[in-house]
Design a protein around this motif. Sequence first.
Motif, mmCIF file in Angstrom:
data_model
loop_
_atom_site.group_PDB
_atom_site.id
_atom_site.type_symbol
_atom_site.label_atom_id
_atom_site.label_comp_id
_atom_site.label_asym_id
_atom_site.label_seq_id
_atom_site.Cartn_x
_atom_site.Cartn_y
_atom_site.Cartn_z
ATOM 1 N N LYS A 142 -9.126 -4.666 0.798
ATOM 2 C CA LYS A 142 -8.527 -4.395 -0.508
ATOM 3 C C LYS A 142 -8.363 -2.888 -0.663
ATOM 4 O O LYS A 142 -9.062 -2.103 -0.029
ATOM 5 N N LEU A 143 -7.424 -2.491 -1.513
ATOM 6 C CA LEU A 143 -7.160 -1.080 -1.765
ATOM 7 C C LEU A 143 -6.802 -0.923 -3.235
ATOM 8 O O LEU A 143 -6.219 -1.830 -3.841
ATOM 9 N N ILE A 144 -7.136 0.226 -3.797
ATOM 10 C CA ILE A 144 -6.763 0.534 -5.165
ATOM 11 C C ILE A 144 -5.568 1.489 -5.154
ATOM 12 O O ILE A 144 -5.645 2.569 -4.552
ATOM 13 N N ILE A 145 -4.477 1.098 -5.777
ATOM 14 C CA ILE A 145 -3.361 2.013 -5.994
ATOM 15 C C ILE A 145 -3.625 2.726 -7.313
ATOM 16 O O ILE A 145 -3.700 2.076 -8.361
ATOM 17 N N PRO A 146 -3.809 4.041 -7.277
ATOM 18 C CA PRO A 146 -4.154 4.770 -8.506
ATOM 19 C C PRO A 146 -3.174 4.483 -9.641
ATOM 20 O O PRO A 146 -1.957 4.564 -9.479
ATOM 21 N N GLY A 147 -3.732 4.111 -10.777
ATOM 22 C CA GLY A 147 -2.915 3.831 -11.949
ATOM 23 C C GLY A 147 -2.386 2.418 -12.027
ATOM 24 O O GLY A 147 -1.771 2.046 -13.033
ATOM 25 N N ASP A 157 10.137 -1.101 -9.930
ATOM 26 C CA ASP A 157 9.350 -1.374 -8.723
ATOM 27 C C ASP A 157 8.830 -0.044 -8.190
ATOM 28 O O ASP A 157 9.301 1.027 -8.573
ATOM 29 N N MET A 158 7.835 -0.112 -7.319
ATOM 30 C CA MET A 158 7.238 1.097 -6.767
ATOM 31 C C MET A 158 6.984 0.932 -5.274
ATOM 32 O O MET A 158 6.855 -0.186 -4.760
ATOM 33 N N THR A 159 6.944 2.056 -4.582
ATOM 34 C CA THR A 159 6.558 2.094 -3.171
ATOM 35 C C THR A 159 5.379 3.041 -3.030
ATOM 36 O O THR A 159 5.417 4.170 -3.552
ATOM 37 N N TYR A 160 4.359 2.568 -2.348
ATOM 38 C CA TYR A 160 3.126 3.354 -2.195
ATOM 39 C C TYR A 160 2.784 3.472 -0.712
ATOM 40 O O TYR A 160 2.845 2.485 0.031
ATOM 41 N N LEU A 161 2.457 4.691 -0.297
ATOM 42 C CA LEU A 161 2.051 4.951 1.089
ATOM 43 C C LEU A 161 0.769 5.771 1.084
ATOM 44 O O LEU A 161 0.665 6.772 0.371
ATOM 45 N N TYR A 163 -2.840 11.465 3.506
ATOM 46 C CA TYR A 163 -1.596 11.818 2.835
ATOM 47 C C TYR A 163 -1.169 10.632 1.982
ATOM 48 O O TYR A 163 -1.184 9.487 2.440
ATOM 49 N N GLU A 164 -0.782 10.913 0.746
ATOM 50 C CA GLU A 164 -0.434 9.851 -0.205
ATOM 51 C C GLU A 164 0.932 10.115 -0.827
ATOM 52 O O GLU A 164 1.248 11.248 -1.202
ATOM 53 N N LEU A 165 1.717 9.065 -0.948
ATOM 54 C CA LEU A 165 3.052 9.135 -1.548
ATOM 55 C C LEU A 165 3.229 7.925 -2.454
ATOM 56 O O LEU A 165 2.867 6.811 -2.087
ATOM 57 N N LYS A 166 3.796 8.160 -3.623
ATOM 58 C CA LYS A 166 4.092 7.046 -4.538
ATOM 59 C C LYS A 166 5.380 7.368 -5.275
ATOM 60 O O LYS A 166 5.540 8.466 -5.810
ATOM 61 N N THR A 167 6.316 6.436 -5.279
ATOM 62 C CA THR A 167 7.578 6.653 -5.983
ATOM 63 C C THR A 167 8.019 5.370 -6.683
ATOM 64 O O THR A 167 7.573 4.272 -6.338
ATOM 65 N N TYR A 168 8.897 5.541 -7.662
ATOM 66 C CA TYR A 168 9.348 4.421 -8.474
ATOM 67 C C TYR A 168 10.866 4.287 -8.404
ATOM 68 O O TYR A 168 11.579 5.247 -8.094
#
Length: 385
Positions: free
Chosen positions: A206-211, A295-299, A316-321
């Motif tokens: 499991k992983l937590i996507i911040p927010g 929708d969102m993409t999380y890396l 390294y973290e990336l998140k976009t909508y």
Amino acid sequence: MKYLILGTGLQGRVVGYDILKFEADAEIIFADIDQKNLETAKALVRDSRTSFIGFDIQNTEETVALMLKSDLIIVCLPHDGGTTDAVYRALAKANGKKAVFSDYWLWPRHHAHHEALVKAGVLAVPGMGIAPGFANICVGQLDHEFDQLEEATMYVGGLPVDKGIHPLDYMESFNLEAMLDMYITPATVIEDGKVAKKPNLTVFDKLIIPGHGEVEVFWTDGLCTLEKNMKGKGVKKIAECTLRWPGHIAKMRELEAMGFFSTEEIDVNGVTVRPKDVSEKLFQKMWAKKWGLRDMTYLYVVGKGMKDGKFLEKAYELKTYSDEEAGITSMELATAYPISIAAMMVAKDDSGRTGIIDPELYFIGDKFHELVMHLGERGIPVYEK
């Protein structure tokens, strides 16, 4: 700079849209066999610096003529073997040109053309996008930064922002055929320094996507050239994992067990079909993007290893909508922007390098930081953790 974009589907048209936005003197030829794709691209970019041409990649003479009109070729075509070979046949006759490819799965097929491109003086960087693509680049950068990279894991997912609204908590954000292939394919990983296989559709973490909260993690087959490029470097563990809202994979496993993803042909009232093809059509309708619902993409790419005699962990973290106003999904943005930035960078490459160079070998060091800077300019910050 003059660019030729081969393929104007979900990726190609957004790649062109971005280049026109960030490069004032850019000129772009959009080429596709599908007139509808060309019309959609034209409606999106709305720019006088563009032209739109119908072409067939299997017509080598026609394709070479198009390539010779540009400084750099961006390939956003389907990734099947026949199409890949056709592109390289043309590139090998487009002496001195440069090319960037969208993400790729048949990477050994690409490398079979390396010597032909060297002979033609052509530089090609395949495998761009988000994953494979920027995720693999992050692993390459971590290997570059550590004295000894011990392990790396790439976590990536395209998801509806809100849970409980869409069927099975999913909404289509990229090519559905490719996604179903990912669901039914066992994953290649590196474990204990050796290549191994993991079962498909198997949640193991499991992983937590911040927010946003908790997501489930399952192995997917996205190492691509990392499998060969990390070999012999002492890396003990590498894996790509995909993220979904909790419960999604259990439902997909049930459908697989009932044969909905089978590629074996069956007869239905005198019509021969593959269950996977039927499922794909049903999912396309069920999971169609609903504009107004983000929708969102999380890396998240994390590496562990040795640096200056210490055991360290870095990510390294990336998140976009999605851009609901422009009509572009988050996955289109996260995939297309690394391609467009790579194209603009490779177009200016005066190193004299030729042949096929994998992204995790090309975009490291200063080039990595330049790529990250340009992503930030586009509202996609990449955080170091």
